[in-house]
Enzyme design. Structure first.
Site, short mmCIF file in Angstrom:
data_model
loop_
_atom_site.label_atom_id
_atom_site.label_comp_id
_atom_site.label_asym_id
_atom_site.label_seq_id
_atom_site.Cartn_x
_atom_site.Cartn_y
_atom_site.Cartn_z
N GLY A 9 -12.76 74.12 -10.63
CA GLY A 9 -11.61 73.43 -10.06
C GLY A 9 -11.26 72.12 -10.74
N ASN A 10 -12.27 71.42 -11.32
CA ASN A 10 -11.96 70.10 -11.88
C ASN A 10 -11.12 70.18 -13.14
OD1 ASN A 10 -14.39 71.09 -13.18
ND2 ASN A 10 -14.31 69.15 -14.27
N LYS A 122 -15.70 80.53 2.79
CA LYS A 122 -15.09 79.97 1.57
C LYS A 122 -14.18 78.79 1.91
CE LYS A 122 -13.79 80.07 -2.74
NZ LYS A 122 -14.81 79.51 -3.61
N LYS A 206 -14.57 83.07 -7.29
CA LYS A 206 -14.19 83.37 -8.67
C LYS A 206 -15.39 83.59 -9.58
CE LYS A 206 -14.55 78.94 -10.71
NZ LYS A 206 -15.15 78.26 -9.57
N LYS A 264 -22.52 80.07 -8.07
CA LYS A 264 -22.61 80.07 -9.53
C LYS A 264 -23.98 80.62 -9.97
CE LYS A 264 -19.72 76.04 -10.19
NZ LYS A 264 -18.46 76.79 -10.15
N1 LIG Z 1 -28.43 71.90 -7.71
C1 LIG Z 1 -27.25 71.48 -8.20
N2 LIG Z 1 -27.11 71.19 -9.49
C2 LIG Z 1 -25.92 70.77 -10.00
N3 LIG Z 1 -24.80 70.61 -9.24
C3 LIG Z 1 -24.89 70.89 -7.93
C4 LIG Z 1 -26.11 71.33 -7.35
N4 LIG Z 1 -25.91 71.51 -6.03
C5 LIG Z 1 -24.63 71.22 -5.79
N5 LIG Z 1 -23.99 70.85 -6.93
C6 LIG Z 1 -22.57 70.50 -6.97
O1 LIG Z 1 -21.86 71.65 -7.38
C7 LIG Z 1 -20.63 71.20 -7.94
C8 LIG Z 1 -20.02 72.35 -8.72
O2 LIG Z 1 -19.61 73.34 -7.81
P1 LIG Z 1 -18.06 73.47 -7.43
O3 LIG Z 1 -17.48 72.13 -7.11
O4 LIG Z 1 -17.91 74.56 -6.44
O5 LIG Z 1 -17.53 73.95 -8.84
P2 LIG Z 1 -16.12 74.34 -9.46
O6 LIG Z 1 -15.04 74.02 -8.45
O7 LIG Z 1 -16.06 73.50 -10.70
O8 LIG Z 1 -16.22 75.80 -9.76
C9 LIG Z 1 -21.03 69.99 -8.74
O9 LIG Z 1 -19.96 69.09 -8.90
C10 LIG Z 1 -22.16 69.38 -7.92
O10 LIG Z 1 -21.68 68.31 -7.13
N1 LIG Z 2 -11.57 81.46 -5.49
C1 LIG Z 2 -12.43 80.45 -5.84
O1 LIG Z 2 -13.64 80.65 -5.97
O2 LIG Z 2 -11.83 79.21 -6.00
P1 LIG Z 2 -12.59 77.80 -6.18
O3 LIG Z 2 -13.54 77.97 -7.32
O4 LIG Z 2 -11.48 76.82 -6.50
O5 LIG Z 2 -13.26 77.50 -4.89
#
Ligand SMILES: Nc1ncnc2c1ncn2[C@@H]1O[C@H](COP(=O)(O)OP(=O)(O)O)[C@@H](O)[C@H]1O
Ligand SMILES: NC(=O)OP(=O)(O)O
Length: 311
Positions: A9-10, A122, A206, A264
């Site tokens: 997302g970032n 979600k 995703k 992930k």
């Molecule tokens: N064990 C971990 N190691 C690294 N990051 C983590 C962990 N647990 C939680 N996070 C968080 O997960 C975030 C990434 O997940 P998310 O925000 O859902 O990703 P994106 O939206 O980029 O797909 C990181 O910014 C971090 O704050």
């Molecule tokens: N669909 C989905 O996983 O979107 P985000 O990664 O933005 O949560």
């Protein structure tokens, strides 16, 4: 090498930014620089998130006085694929003049009886404080849950089984077309009792769809790009310790939060366990180094497995 990238997302919105179109387009223009470099050397397939954007469009539809009922989530996921797909398409075309790029609306099959329909997990849309979130939940019939310090709407997120358009995507890759697909986990669909595809109210993860698609496309590497350099043990504590190289066996012995790193890690484990190939989690701007095994968390079947880049 064939590389499937799931873009976090970032790449579209940094923490605290408002979800205006021009903000997201400008962020993407910067974000695609590292993807464009990869695309010059590798067969790249790109997927992306849509959690914040689904929330914006769902709220807009809910508040539209002209509608009898709000647009269902499958339709809204398709909207986000079109919108974000367009932004990415244009950013990549501008970064890679002459390269053919396609952004597809694609569907992802799920089970009609997935227990996730009964237990929304979600997170979508904006963050609220508890009072505001509970007020919106009463007003719009939402389920809301705590997300760290904030509260957000949650929707069902069933497990992806297959990207319906996998064969089409394969044909595009064969024709050297840089393909953006399965955005937001794909439009969630089931096969109904007549055997026909039918949308369902959900938002698929995703990264989990990325893993299913990477396997189906026989990708050499499945790479999830986000805003942290590596997966960490004891994340956010003084004992935090980044993981450079690991295996599904080791990762499955640890716990990761459901709303962020959990999916992930699960997606990486599934891809590596099923295919024996390499998955990686790391920062978008380090994508090149991650492929060389010099950055990110690299997940391989065992500790001595050779990196994809050395094969
Ligand atoms: N064990 C971990 N190691 C690294 N990051 C983590 C962990 N647990 C939680 N996070 C968080 O997960 C975030 C990434 O997940 P998310 O925000 O859902 O990703 P994106 O939206 O980029 O797909 C990181 O910014 C971090 O704050
Ligand atoms: N669909 C989905 O996983 O979107 P985000 O990664 O933005 O949560």
């Amino acid at each position: 090498m064939r590389v499937l990238v799931a873009l976090g997302g970032n790449a579209l919105l940094r923490r605290g930014e408002r979800p205006d179109a021009d903000t997201q387009q400008e962020n993407l223009r910067l974000s695609v620089t590292s993807l464009a470099k990869l695309a010059e050397r590798h067969e790249l397939i790109i997927t992306h998130g849509n959690g914040p954007q689904v929330g914006v469009l769902a709220l807009e539809s809910t508040q539209d006085p002209n509608l009898t009922r709000p647009y269902p989530l499958d339709t809204i996921v398709a909207e986000t694929q079109g919108m974000i797909g367009y932004w990415m398409l244009q950013a990549l075309q501008n970064a890679l003049p002459g390269r053919q790029v396609a952004a597809l609306v694609t569907q992802t099959l799920v089970s009609a009886v997935d227990p996730a329909f009964e237990d929304p997990t979600k997170f979508v849309g904006e963050v609220y404080d508890q009072d505001e979130a509970e007020k919106l939940a009463r007003e719009y019939g939402w389920t809301v849950k705590q997300d760290g310090r904030h509260w957000r709407r949650v929707v069902p997120s069933p497990a992806p089984q297959r990207v319906v358009e996998t064969r089409l995507i394969r044909r595009l890759i064969r024709d050297d077309i840089l393909t953006i697909c399965a955005g937001g986990g794909g439009v969630p669909v089931i096969r109904n009792d007549k055997g026909q595809l039918q949308g369902v109210e959900a938002v698929i993860d995703k990264d989990l769809t990325g893993s299913v698609l990477a396997e189906a496309l026989e990708a050499d590497v499945f790479m999830m790009l986000t805003d942290v350099p590596r997966v960490a043990r004891h994340f956010g504590t003084p004992r935090q310790e980044e993981i450079a190289h690991t295996t599904p066996y080791q990762l499955r012995a640890e716990e990761f939060p459901a709303g962020s790193m959990g999916p992930k890690v699960e997606a990486a484990c599934r891809f590596v366990e099923t295919t024996g190939d390499m998955a990686a989690i790391g920062r978008l701007d380090e994508a090149g180094q991650i492929l060389e095994g010099e950055a990110g968390t690299i997940v391989t079947p065992n500790a001595t497995w050779p990196l994809a880049s050395t094969l």
